[in-house]
Motif scaffolding. Structure first.
Motif, PDB file in Angstrom:
ATOM      1  N   VAL A   1      70.008  60.053   4.294  1.00 56.49           N
ATOM      2  CA  VAL A   1      69.919  58.595   4.426  1.00 56.49           C
ATOM      3  C   VAL A   1      69.455  57.966   3.115  1.00 56.49           C
ATOM      4  O   VAL A   1      70.056  56.989   2.632  1.00 56.49           O
ATOM      5  CB  VAL A   1      68.971  58.241   5.588  1.00 56.49           C
ATOM      6  N   GLU A   2      68.401  58.525   2.509  1.00 57.36           N
ATOM      7  CA  GLU A   2      67.908  57.975   1.233  1.00 57.36           C
ATOM      8  C   GLU A   2      68.937  58.163   0.123  1.00 57.36           C
ATOM      9  O   GLU A   2      69.072  57.309  -0.759  1.00 57.36           O
ATOM     10  CB  GLU A   2      66.589  58.654   0.860  1.00 57.36           C
ATOM     11  N   ALA A   3      69.670  59.285   0.149  1.00 60.03           N
ATOM     12  CA  ALA A   3      70.688  59.505  -0.880  1.00 60.03           C
ATOM     13  C   ALA A   3      71.783  58.458  -0.781  1.00 60.03           C
ATOM     14  O   ALA A   3      72.277  57.944  -1.804  1.00 60.03           O
ATOM     15  CB  ALA A   3      71.267  60.913  -0.736  1.00 60.03           C
ATOM     16  N   ILE A   4      72.195  58.118   0.449  1.00 60.93           N
ATOM     17  CA  ILE A   4      73.225  57.080   0.629  1.00 60.93           C
ATOM     18  C   ILE A   4      72.689  55.733   0.168  1.00 60.93           C
ATOM     19  O   ILE A   4      73.393  54.942  -0.501  1.00 60.93           O
ATOM     20  CB  ILE A   4      73.672  57.042   2.097  1.00 60.93           C
ATOM     21  N   GLU A   5      71.410  55.429   0.494  1.00 59.47           N
ATOM     22  CA  GLU A   5      70.805  54.180   0.033  1.00 59.47           C
ATOM     23  C   GLU A   5      70.794  54.123  -1.500  1.00 59.47           C
ATOM     24  O   GLU A   5      71.147  53.111  -2.115  1.00 59.47           O
ATOM     25  CB  GLU A   5      69.367  54.100   0.579  1.00 59.47           C
TER      26      GLU A   5
ATOM     27  N   VAL B   1      78.563  43.701  -4.140  1.00 54.88           N
ATOM     28  CA  VAL B   1      77.382  43.613  -3.282  1.00 54.88           C
ATOM     29  C   VAL B   1      77.486  44.634  -2.150  1.00 54.88           C
ATOM     30  O   VAL B   1      78.511  44.720  -1.465  1.00 54.88           O
ATOM     31  CB  VAL B   1      77.238  42.197  -2.693  1.00 54.88           C
ATOM     32  N   CYS B   2      76.404  45.411  -1.951  1.00 50.89           N
ATOM     33  CA  CYS B   2      76.373  46.421  -0.875  1.00 50.89           C
ATOM     34  C   CYS B   2      75.282  46.044   0.122  1.00 50.89           C
ATOM     35  O   CYS B   2      74.090  46.021  -0.233  1.00 50.89           O
ATOM     36  CB  CYS B   2      76.092  47.811  -1.453  1.00 50.89           C
ATOM     37  N   GLN B   3      75.692  45.746   1.351  1.00 54.04           N
ATOM     38  CA  GLN B   3      74.754  45.434   2.425  1.00 54.04           C
ATOM     39  C   GLN B   3      74.560  46.685   3.283  1.00 54.04           C
ATOM     40  O   GLN B   3      75.515  47.272   3.758  1.00 54.04           O
ATOM     41  CB  GLN B   3      75.297  44.290   3.302  1.00 54.04           C
ATOM     42  N   ARG B   4      73.296  47.080   3.492  1.00 51.95           N
ATOM     43  CA  ARG B   4      73.001  48.316   4.221  1.00 51.95           C
ATOM     44  C   ARG B   4      72.232  47.972   5.486  1.00 51.95           C
ATOM     45  O   ARG B   4      71.250  47.223   5.456  1.00 51.95           O
ATOM     46  CB  ARG B   4      72.191  49.252   3.317  1.00 51.95           C
ATOM     47  N   ARG B   5      72.699  48.541   6.616  1.00 52.84           N
ATOM     48  CA  ARG B   5      72.054  48.293   7.905  1.00 52.84           C
ATOM     49  C   ARG B   5      71.949  49.613   8.673  1.00 52.84           C
ATOM     50  O   ARG B   5      72.685  50.559   8.416  1.00 52.84           O
ATOM     51  CB  ARG B   5      72.861  47.297   8.752  1.00 52.84           C
ATOM     52  N   GLY B   6      71.045  49.629   9.641  1.00 49.69           N
ATOM     53  CA  GLY B   6      70.951  50.786  10.530  1.00 49.69           C
ATOM     54  C   GLY B   6      69.654  51.538  10.332  1.00 49.69           C
ATOM     55  O   GLY B   6      69.020  51.489   9.274  1.00 49.69           O
TER      56      GLY B   6
ATOM     57  N   THR C   1      76.812  50.939   7.320  1.00 57.06           N
ATOM     58  CA  THR C   1      76.013  51.044   8.548  1.00 57.06           C
ATOM     59  C   THR C   1      75.868  52.503   8.930  1.00 57.06           C
ATOM     60  O   THR C   1      76.860  53.251   8.932  1.00 57.06           O
ATOM     61  CB  THR C   1      76.671  50.279   9.708  1.00 57.06           C
ATOM     62  N   MET C   2      74.638  52.906   9.273  1.00 59.30           N
ATOM     63  CA  MET C   2      74.364  54.249   9.796  1.00 59.30           C
ATOM     64  C   MET C   2      73.701  54.096  11.163  1.00 59.30           C
ATOM     65  O   MET C   2      72.764  53.298  11.311  1.00 59.30           O
ATOM     66  CB  MET C   2      73.471  55.035   8.838  1.00 59.30           C
ATOM     67  N   SER C   3      74.201  54.851  12.160  1.00 62.41           N
ATOM     68  CA  SER C   3      73.659  54.700  13.512  1.00 62.41           C
ATOM     69  C   SER C   3      73.891  55.975  14.310  1.00 62.41           C
ATOM     70  O   SER C   3      74.570  56.910  13.855  1.00 62.41           O
ATOM     71  CB  SER C   3      74.329  53.517  14.228  1.00 62.41           C
ATOM     72  N   GLN C   4      73.291  55.991  15.506  1.00 62.51           N
ATOM     73  CA  GLN C   4      73.502  57.066  16.470  1.00 62.51           C
ATOM     74  C   GLN C   4      74.137  56.452  17.718  1.00 62.51           C
ATOM     75  O   GLN C   4      73.592  55.510  18.296  1.00 62.51           O
ATOM     76  CB  GLN C   4      72.179  57.744  16.855  1.00 62.51           C
ATOM     77  N   GLU C   5      75.276  56.996  18.146  1.00 61.98           N
ATOM     78  CA  GLU C   5      75.987  56.477  19.315  1.00 61.98           C
ATOM     79  C   GLU C   5      76.495  57.637  20.157  1.00 61.98           C
ATOM     80  O   GLU C   5      77.287  58.449  19.675  1.00 61.98           O
ATOM     81  CB  GLU C   5      77.178  55.608  18.888  1.00 61.98           C
ATOM     82  N   ALA C   6      76.030  57.697  21.387  1.00 66.34           N
ATOM     83  CA  ALA C   6      76.537  58.682  22.364  1.00 66.34           C
ATOM     84  C   ALA C   6      76.527  60.095  21.799  1.00 66.34           C
ATOM     85  O   ALA C   6      77.526  60.822  21.860  1.00 66.34           O
ATOM     86  CB  ALA C   6      77.946  58.311  22.807  1.00 66.34           C
ATOM     87  N   GLY C   7      75.423  60.495  21.206  1.00 64.71           N
ATOM     88  CA  GLY C   7      75.307  61.852  20.694  1.00 64.71           C
ATOM     89  C   GLY C   7      76.036  62.092  19.396  1.00 64.71           C
ATOM     90  O   GLY C   7      76.322  63.247  19.056  1.00 64.71           O
ATOM     91  N   GLU C   8      76.354  61.026  18.637  1.00 70.92           N
ATOM     92  CA  GLU C   8      77.073  61.175  17.373  1.00 70.92           C
ATOM     93  C   GLU C   8      76.339  60.405  16.266  1.00 70.92           C
ATOM     94  O   GLU C   8      75.759  59.340  16.511  1.00 70.92           O
ATOM     95  CB  GLU C   8      78.502  60.652  17.479  1.00 70.92           C
ATOM     96  N   PHE C   9      76.392  60.968  15.049  1.00 71.45           N
ATOM     97  CA  PHE C   9      75.967  60.241  13.865  1.00 71.45           C
ATOM     98  C   PHE C   9      77.179  59.477  13.342  1.00 71.45           C
ATOM     99  O   PHE C   9      78.256  60.055  13.152  1.00 71.45           O
ATOM    100  CB  PHE C   9      75.453  61.210  12.798  1.00 71.45           C
ATOM    101  N   VAL C  10      77.015  58.173  13.133  1.00 72.46           N
ATOM    102  CA  VAL C  10      78.137  57.320  12.737  1.00 72.46           C
ATOM    103  C   VAL C  10      77.804  56.664  11.405  1.00 72.46           C
ATOM    104  O   VAL C  10      76.778  55.999  11.272  1.00 72.46           O
ATOM    105  CB  VAL C  10      78.434  56.238  13.803  1.00 72.46           C
ATOM    106  N   LEU C  11      78.687  56.893  10.433  1.00 75.39           N
ATOM    107  CA  LEU C  11      78.599  56.233   9.125  1.00 75.39           C
ATOM    108  C   LEU C  11      79.803  55.314   9.002  1.00 75.39           C
ATOM    109  O   LEU C  11      80.954  55.775   9.074  1.00 75.39           O
ATOM    110  CB  LEU C  11      78.593  57.258   7.990  1.00 75.39           C
ATOM    111  N   SER C  12      79.556  54.009   8.838  1.00 75.77           N
ATOM    112  CA  SER C  12      80.638  53.033   8.746  1.00 75.77           C
ATOM    113  C   SER C  12      80.569  52.338   7.401  1.00 75.77           C
ATOM    114  O   SER C  12      79.503  51.864   6.983  1.00 75.77           O
ATOM    115  CB  SER C  12      80.517  52.001   9.879  1.00 75.77           C
ATOM    116  N   VAL C  13      81.734  52.287   6.706  1.00 73.27           N
ATOM    117  CA  VAL C  13      81.839  51.623   5.397  1.00 73.27           C
ATOM    118  C   VAL C  13      83.002  50.642   5.474  1.00 73.27           C
ATOM    119  O   VAL C  13      84.150  51.045   5.700  1.00 73.27           O
ATOM    120  CB  VAL C  13      82.070  52.654   4.274  1.00 73.27           C
ATOM    121  N   SER C  14      82.694  49.342   5.313  1.00 78.77           N
ATOM    122  CA  SER C  14      83.722  48.298   5.393  1.00 78.77           C
ATOM    123  C   SER C  14      83.686  47.436   4.149  1.00 78.77           C
ATOM    124  O   SER C  14      82.606  47.185   3.572  1.00 78.77           O
ATOM    125  CB  SER C  14      83.497  47.422   6.641  1.00 78.77           C
ATOM    126  N   ASP C  15      84.875  46.968   3.734  1.00 81.13           N
ATOM    127  CA  ASP C  15      84.935  46.086   2.568  1.00 81.13           C
ATOM    128  C   ASP C  15      85.775  44.861   2.902  1.00 81.13           C
ATOM    129  O   ASP C  15      86.455  44.815   3.931  1.00 81.13           O
ATOM    130  CB  ASP C  15      85.504  46.835   1.366  1.00 81.13           C
TER     131      ASP C  15
END
Length: 594
Positions: A462-466, A479-484, A522-536
């Protein structure tokens, strides 16, 4: 009414049509215990019943006794299904005219019963004192009754009191009635009349003759049956075997996953199986309606039809591929073989290989992609090795060479006595060497970071991605907006590296192709999964770009982690990439095991 336990009443009650019976009774109760079951059975059999009552009973007494055994007596009486009448009018007073009168009354009563839908007529007669005065005439009367009811649905039971009858009268009664019985206080006894004895004797003789003929015929038939039994058994065995074979063939024909059709010498379809109908979409009845031009339904192109007809006419036993058009309009890939029977019948065997062809195409495309990916990875490795070698040669090599020269100069200077000016110059040289050593250390760190960022090991994914997002924003101005927020998700080295490289590739693609000004991470946990989302908010990925080597590399990395990647883009509206990796119950992503 007392219950009678012996079987005599049952025999009288169940009298059949044509029966003319005589009963001698001792007590009034014996009379009731006989006539009431006799009449009740008639009502239960849907027969009309008539009770001619005389002494020692009255019609009221008879009705009262009947009502105790027959709850619906009043309904039967109102419908005239059951009639009670006194002896007057029904007693025989003597003479042929009176005999004809009574027989006429019986036949009229029977006709009325049949007209109402009853099965027949049942009559119980209590003979009066008047009838017992002249037994000779009564015997003639009873004999005529025998003849009158022999062939009609009529049964009559005549009753006489034992106390009012002498021995001569008993003999006359037994001669006048085919069936005679006596009942004395509930004890029954049937009397065999001469006619009955003679009939039994004749029946016995006939039975003996019949049995003899049966034995003779049985012996003859046994000999014939023995001759035919083996033939019948063999025929049954053959029929059973043929039946089993037919059933097996029918099951195979209808359930085998191969299309089968039978054609006559004129190429008209005669029979198809279920798989043929399922795959091609036409039923046998529909195809028969288009014979013999059914091929035009499957091959609209005349050239294709000619090729098929030529294949049917020259069976080689080899399989050949064709592309028929099924009823839905879809074109399928199929393969067929044709065999000919001696009567000219052609049997076609076919398989739908559309999915196999599609799978082959996908495998072929996948193989091409893998080859391209492998070549790309190899080229990237060589490029990386070249870059690292150049960095080591150009930066580290020159830095270490400079340090070597400075150390040699320092060694020479220290071999002589130092004056203050020389010592100051050496200190300046040492400061320069320290700065060069610091620069070299930074270079080594940068090269090591590019090979594997140490922040992955020190602080985690997580810190490496940040950190990478901040570096990307500082370097590119995007500009990079980070959430999660992630809670207690631990990644091992292989997993963290793979996800981080996917993130780096996503940022690289945005920089190269998207022309974006903003990136949402965005980084999150959903239904037993780690989810990394990158949108532009860039130009949006195209179908061609989705098949690029960068995307293919990302997909392969995700597959090795047992996850999946979703890429969506719309022209002018940007691109979104979602990476989903399963997380185990302990909070660790679960990689794919191969």
């Amino acid at each position: 009414m007392s219950e009678v336990s012996n079987g005599g009443i049952g025999g009288v009650a169940g009298a059949t049509f044509g029966t003319h019976g005589c009963l001698f009774y001792e007590t009034k109760q014996d009379l009731l215990d006989t006539l009431i079951p006799f009449l009740k059975t008639g009502l239960e059999n849907r027969e009309s019943c008539l009770w001619v009552v005389s002494e020692p009973l009255t019609t009221d007494e008879a009705a009262q006794a009947l009502r105790q055994s027959i709850p619906n007596l009043d309904r039967y009486l109102s419908e005239q299904t059951m009639e009670l009448t006194s002896c007057g009018g029904w007693c025989f007073e003597g003479g042929p005219d009176d005999l004809n009168r009574i027989i006429g009354l019986l036949h009229n009563k029977l006709a009325e019963a049949l007209a109402k839908g009853h099965n027949g007529l049942r009559v119980g007669r209590n003979s009066g004192a008047l009838e017992r005065r002249d037994w000779q005439s009564i015997r003639d009367f009873e004999s005529e009754l025998n003849n009158a009811i022999a062939a009609v649905p009529l049964a009559i039971l005549c009753t006489y009191p034992i106390g009012g009858s002498g021995a001569a009268e008993l003999l006359e009664a037994t001669h006048s009635h085919p069936v005679c019985a006596t009942v004395r206080k509930g004890d029954w006894e049937f009397i065999e009349t001469p006619e009955l004895k003679e009939a039994k004797a004749e029946l016995k003789r006939l039975n003996q003759r019949l049995e003899q003929k049966v034995v003779e015929r049985t012996q003859a038939m046994h000999a014939a049956n023995e001759e035919h039994r083996a033939e019948i058994d063999e025929r049954k065995r053959v029929e059973e075997e043929l039946r089993n074979q037919k059933e097996v063939l029918e099951k195979i024909f209808d359930h085998i996953p191969v299309m089968i059709n039978f054609m006559d010498p004129g190429n008209r379809i005669k029979l198809v199986n279920r798989e043929w109908e399922r795959v091609l979409g036409w039923t046998l009845e529909e195809i028969r309606g288009h014979n013999p031009d059914f091929l035009s339904k499957f091959y609209p192109n005349p050239r294709d039809r000619e090729e098929v007809l030529d294949f049917i006419a020259r069976p080689s036993g080899e399989w050949k591929e064709f592309k028929p058009r099924v009823r839905s309009g879809q074109e399928l890939a199929t393969t067929w073989a044709i065999v000919h029977l001696s009567d000219g019948t052609r049997i076609g065997f076919g398989r739908d290989i559309t999915q196999e062809k599609e799978l082959e195409d996908r495998l072929r495309a996948g193989a091409e992609q893998l080859r391209a990916l492998s070549a790309s990875i190899q080229a990237a490795r060589e490029e990386e090795r070249t870059r690292v070698a150049r960095l080591i040669h150009d930066e580290l090599g020159s830095a270490f060479t400079s340090l070597k020269w400075d150390l040699e100069g320092l060694d020479k200077a220290l071999s002589k006595p130092l004056d203050p000016a020389t010592a100051a110059a050496l200190r300046a040289k040492i400061d320069s060497m320290l700065k060069l050593a610091d620069s070299t250390i930074n270079t080594v760190r940068r090269i090591a970071w590019e090979l594997r960022p140490s922040i992955l090991d020190d602080l985690g994914l997580v810190e490496a991605i940040e950190w990478q997002a901040r570096q990307f924003e500082a370097r590119t101005g995007i500009v990079c907006q980070r959430r999660g927020f992630l809670d207690n998700v631990v990644f091992d080295q292989e997993q963290a590296t793979a996800i981080f490289r996917i993130f780096q590739e996503a940022l690289t693609n945005i920089l190269r192709h998207a022309n974006a000004t903003r990136v949402d991470i965005t980084m999150s946990q959903e239904a037993g999964e780690f989810v990394l989302s990158v949108s532009d908010n860039g130009s949006g990925i195209t179908g061609v770009e989705k098949s690029g080597l960068g995307i293919l590399g990302m997909q392969e990395r995700v597959r090795l982690l047992g996850g999946k990647i979703e890429i969506h883009g719309r022209e002018g509206a940007g691109t979104s990439i979602a990476v989903r990796v399963p997380i185990s119950s302990e909070g660790t992503p679960t990689p794919e095991r191969e």
